[in-house]
Design a protein around this motif. Structure first.
Motif: not given
Lengths: 185, 185
Positions: A171, A168, A174, A153-155, A157-159, A165-166, A161-162
């Motif tokens: 990500l 990309k 990946d 879940l961390v990956k 949610q975090g990916s 915003t980026l 966001i990135l």
DNA sequence: TTTTAAATACCGAACGATCGGTAAAGAAAA
DNA sequence: TTTTCTTTACCGATCGTTCGGTATTTAAAA
């Protein structure tokens, strides 16, 4: 039902799209109306509880999607590796390969946070548990399985966001690949 | 400066706290005023560009924190392992061990998203680059270092979301530990 | 040193616009 | 005709913002 210019499924999709894009506070009734093609008062006919009711309906709709597309797959009787592949594919489709935001995160700020906190927490926990269950089926011990569920879940949610915003989206892909690697290690 | 009932540093901290807690759209002038102890009109004296100006000032303030507390540490001439420890500690403090949200994420929805998109993307990219630089100093090859930089941000952002929605701050600490493990592997 | 004027900071009150929400009437389906 | 759905028109509340004016401090003039 008398008649409906816009199908309920379409309305739900449009509401979901607006809420996940701009968040609960950022989604005005004017925007929700123009996005769905319904006038404000018509939205209130379909959702008597107003904006909160629309958001709740969207979250319930997503919960149904979770149940049928994620939990059903992750907890089925298919071979564990195939379940993992199928679930990650479904997730990739739902987030359009990293181009769309998570509705749960979008509902975690401002006015919506207080209203839907418990429901959001429950959904996140269900995801963690389902991934952890799959991990045990893949031979990991209980502690490791729990960590794998959380890190999945961390990956995701975090990916997301990135990726947004980026700008990309790769990500996100990946991250899904990394989850697969973690589980099969 | 003639006189000041509330110190500028205090005002900045309070604005940061409100914005990161409820997001840009969720932060009303009334709440920003009561949080800072200044009346609305006084906030406009300090921030002539209004709410947008306050948000911009907060983001600039955080950028300064990034530069002095993260990039300065990550790119210093200390031994690489010590740099990693120091940076992760500073990050843990800034997010109060996972209890506070990321201001950049809070500004990524609704009206603020369009205004600050470039600045937010640049900041995220700086984080990725700084972590990637440290990874090369620790002996990782260029490709691996890039992946480590990205995965660090993914874990920080993702774990912050889970830590707050599930009210389990330890998930954030776990993520920081996982980053350290990844880098020293 | 005292007086005066400029500069700085704060605040109450109100602005137009938009917010979420509603009542009543019209139109389509049953 | 009755029911279901949509629409127009509107509401009070709150939004971000601005204005006029009042303290407090600084600095120049007397």
């Amino acid at each position: 039902m008398a008649f409906s210019k816009v199908e309920p499924d379409i309305v739900m999709e449009r509401l979901l799209h607006v809420f996940r894009s701009v968040g609960y506070d950022g989604a005005s009734l004017t925007e929700l109306a123009s996005a769905t093609g319904l006038k404000k008062a018509s939205l209130y006919h379909r959702f008597p509880d107003g904006k909160v009711g629309m958001a709740r309906a969207v979250l319930d709709h997503v919960k149904g999607w979770d149940d049928s597309q994620i939990f059903y797959i992750l907890l089925s009787s298919e071979p564990a590796k195939e379940r993992l592949d199928a679930a990650l594919n479904a997730i990739s489709v739902f987030y359009e390969g990293g181009r769309l935001a998570c509705i749960l995160r979008a509902m975690s700020h401002g006015a919506a946070a207080e209203i839907f906190r418990d429901q959001i927490a429950e959904t996140f926990q269900n995801w963690v548990n389902a991934f952890a269950h799959l991990a045990t089926d893949l031979g990991h011990d209980s502690d490791t399985a729990q960590k794998l569920g959380e890190s999945s879940l961390v990956k995701i949610q975090g990916s997301l966001i990135l990726a947004q915003t980026l700008q990309k989206p790769e990500l996100f892909q990946d991250a899904l690949e990394a989850i697969k690697t973690d589980f099969l290690k």
